[in-house]
Design a protein around this motif. Structure first.
Motif, PDB file in Angstrom:
ATOM      1  N   GLN A 120     -24.778 -29.810 -55.295  1.00  0.00           N
ATOM      2  CA  GLN A 120     -24.474 -30.479 -53.756  1.00  0.00           C
ATOM      3  C   GLN A 120     -24.425 -29.139 -53.026  1.00  0.00           C
ATOM      4  O   GLN A 120     -23.139 -28.275 -53.091  1.00  0.00           O
ATOM      5  CB  GLN A 120     -23.114 -31.077 -54.513  1.00  0.00           C
ATOM      6  N   PRO A 121     -25.929 -29.050 -52.670  1.00  0.00           N
ATOM      7  CA  PRO A 121     -25.072 -27.536 -51.112  1.00  0.00           C
ATOM      8  C   PRO A 121     -24.872 -28.121 -50.120  1.00  0.00           C
ATOM      9  O   PRO A 121     -24.378 -29.570 -49.818  1.00  0.00           O
ATOM     10  CB  PRO A 121     -26.512 -27.705 -50.628  1.00  0.00           C
ATOM     11  N   VAL A 122     -23.952 -27.903 -49.306  1.00  0.00           N
ATOM     12  CA  VAL A 122     -22.801 -27.310 -48.767  1.00  0.00           C
ATOM     13  C   VAL A 122     -23.153 -26.358 -47.760  1.00  0.00           C
ATOM     14  O   VAL A 122     -23.321 -25.570 -47.733  1.00  0.00           O
ATOM     15  CB  VAL A 122     -21.677 -27.871 -49.387  1.00  0.00           C
ATOM     16  N   GLN A 123     -23.273 -26.666 -45.990  1.00  0.00           N
ATOM     17  CA  GLN A 123     -23.541 -25.619 -45.291  1.00  0.00           C
ATOM     18  C   GLN A 123     -22.509 -25.646 -44.516  1.00  0.00           C
ATOM     19  O   GLN A 123     -21.774 -26.479 -43.667  1.00  0.00           O
ATOM     20  CB  GLN A 123     -24.690 -26.368 -44.391  1.00  0.00           C
ATOM     21  N   LEU A 151     -18.062 -28.341 -43.391  1.00  0.00           N
ATOM     22  CA  LEU A 151     -18.467 -28.371 -43.376  1.00  0.00           C
ATOM     23  C   LEU A 151     -20.071 -29.797 -43.045  1.00  0.00           C
ATOM     24  O   LEU A 151     -19.432 -31.023 -42.995  1.00  0.00           O
ATOM     25  CB  LEU A 151     -18.748 -28.438 -44.674  1.00  0.00           C
ATOM     26  N   VAL A 152     -21.370 -29.889 -43.752  1.00  0.00           N
ATOM     27  CA  VAL A 152     -22.324 -30.580 -43.991  1.00  0.00           C
ATOM     28  C   VAL A 152     -23.042 -30.944 -44.878  1.00  0.00           C
ATOM     29  O   VAL A 152     -23.343 -29.832 -45.854  1.00  0.00           O
ATOM     30  CB  VAL A 152     -23.266 -30.532 -42.886  1.00  0.00           C
ATOM     31  N   TYR A 153     -22.209 -32.060 -46.010  1.00  0.00           N
ATOM     32  CA  TYR A 153     -23.168 -32.675 -47.049  1.00  0.00           C
ATOM     33  C   TYR A 153     -24.914 -32.671 -47.131  1.00  0.00           C
ATOM     34  O   TYR A 153     -24.561 -32.717 -46.127  1.00  0.00           O
ATOM     35  CB  TYR A 153     -22.026 -33.044 -47.907  1.00  0.00           C
ATOM     36  N   LEU A 154     -25.312 -31.208 -47.922  1.00  0.00           N
ATOM     37  CA  LEU A 154     -27.431 -31.633 -47.555  1.00  0.00           C
ATOM     38  C   LEU A 154     -27.730 -32.346 -48.786  1.00  0.00           C
ATOM     39  O   LEU A 154     -26.250 -32.964 -50.005  1.00  0.00           O
ATOM     40  CB  LEU A 154     -27.433 -30.378 -47.377  1.00  0.00           C
ATOM     41  N   PRO A 155     -28.555 -33.071 -48.607  1.00  0.00           N
ATOM     42  CA  PRO A 155     -29.040 -33.750 -49.809  1.00  0.00           C
ATOM     43  C   PRO A 155     -28.813 -33.321 -50.930  1.00  0.00           C
ATOM     44  O   PRO A 155     -29.136 -31.959 -51.783  1.00  0.00           O
ATOM     45  CB  PRO A 155     -30.346 -33.934 -49.740  1.00  0.00           C
ATOM     46  N   ALA A 156     -28.228 -33.590 -52.255  1.00  0.00           N
ATOM     47  CA  ALA A 156     -27.586 -32.868 -53.394  1.00  0.00           C
ATOM     48  C   ALA A 156     -29.518 -33.487 -53.662  1.00  0.00           C
ATOM     49  O   ALA A 156     -30.353 -34.617 -53.464  1.00  0.00           O
ATOM     50  CB  ALA A 156     -27.484 -34.599 -54.503  1.00  0.00           C
ATOM     51  N   GLU A 157     -29.880 -32.036 -55.383  1.00  0.00           N
ATOM     52  CA  GLU A 157     -31.155 -31.873 -55.363  1.00  0.00           C
ATOM     53  C   GLU A 157     -30.922 -31.573 -57.062  1.00  0.00           C
ATOM     54  O   GLU A 157     -29.672 -31.146 -57.648  1.00  0.00           O
ATOM     55  CB  GLU A 157     -31.323 -30.987 -55.346  1.00  0.00           C
ATOM     56  N   PRO A 158     -30.994 -31.767 -58.078  1.00  0.00           N
ATOM     57  CA  PRO A 158     -31.484 -31.894 -59.321  1.00  0.00           C
ATOM     58  C   PRO A 158     -31.324 -29.656 -59.482  1.00  0.00           C
ATOM     59  O   PRO A 158     -31.531 -29.322 -59.145  1.00  0.00           O
ATOM     60  CB  PRO A 158     -32.663 -32.115 -60.423  1.00  0.00           C
TER      61      PRO A 158
END
Length: 108
Positions: free
Chosen positions: A67-70, A48-55
């Protein structure tokens, strides 16, 4: 019944394994996380790669971050290969620490 013993099995000739990495995979992919799940026939490891968190949605106790994770790679292993994978990783970690020093665990 014969009193002759059968000849011992012939030794298998040595095998040189040559790892071939296709050009499309030669750069590899970066992962800063992983997860593992399994069923009766396979262990699946998602890198996985953790992408930038967003509201995210606002709940009764306040806002929640999303917390999007790809998944950047998925590898499936037969159960019999998992112990070999674990041993290989353990050996590689030991060799790494001998060469470069202690690996700092996440959270330390």
């Amino acid at each position: 019944m014969s009193d002759q013993t059968p000849p011992p099995p012939a030794e298998e000739p040595g095998v040189d394994v040559e790892v071939v990495v296709p050009q499309a995979l030669s750069a590899g992919v970066y992962a800063n996380g992983f997860t593992c799940w399994y069923n009766r026939t396979d262990f699946t490891v998602d890198f996985l790669v953790y992408l930038p968190a967003e509201p995210g949605a606002v709940k009764s106790d306040g806002p929640v971050m999303r917390q999007p994770v790809q998944v950047v790679s998925r590898v499936k292993f037969p159960p019999a290969l998992i112990f070999r994978l674990m041993q290989t990783l353990n050996d590689a970690m030991s060799n790494y620490e001998r060469q470069f020093g202690h690996i700092t665990h996440l959270g330390e």
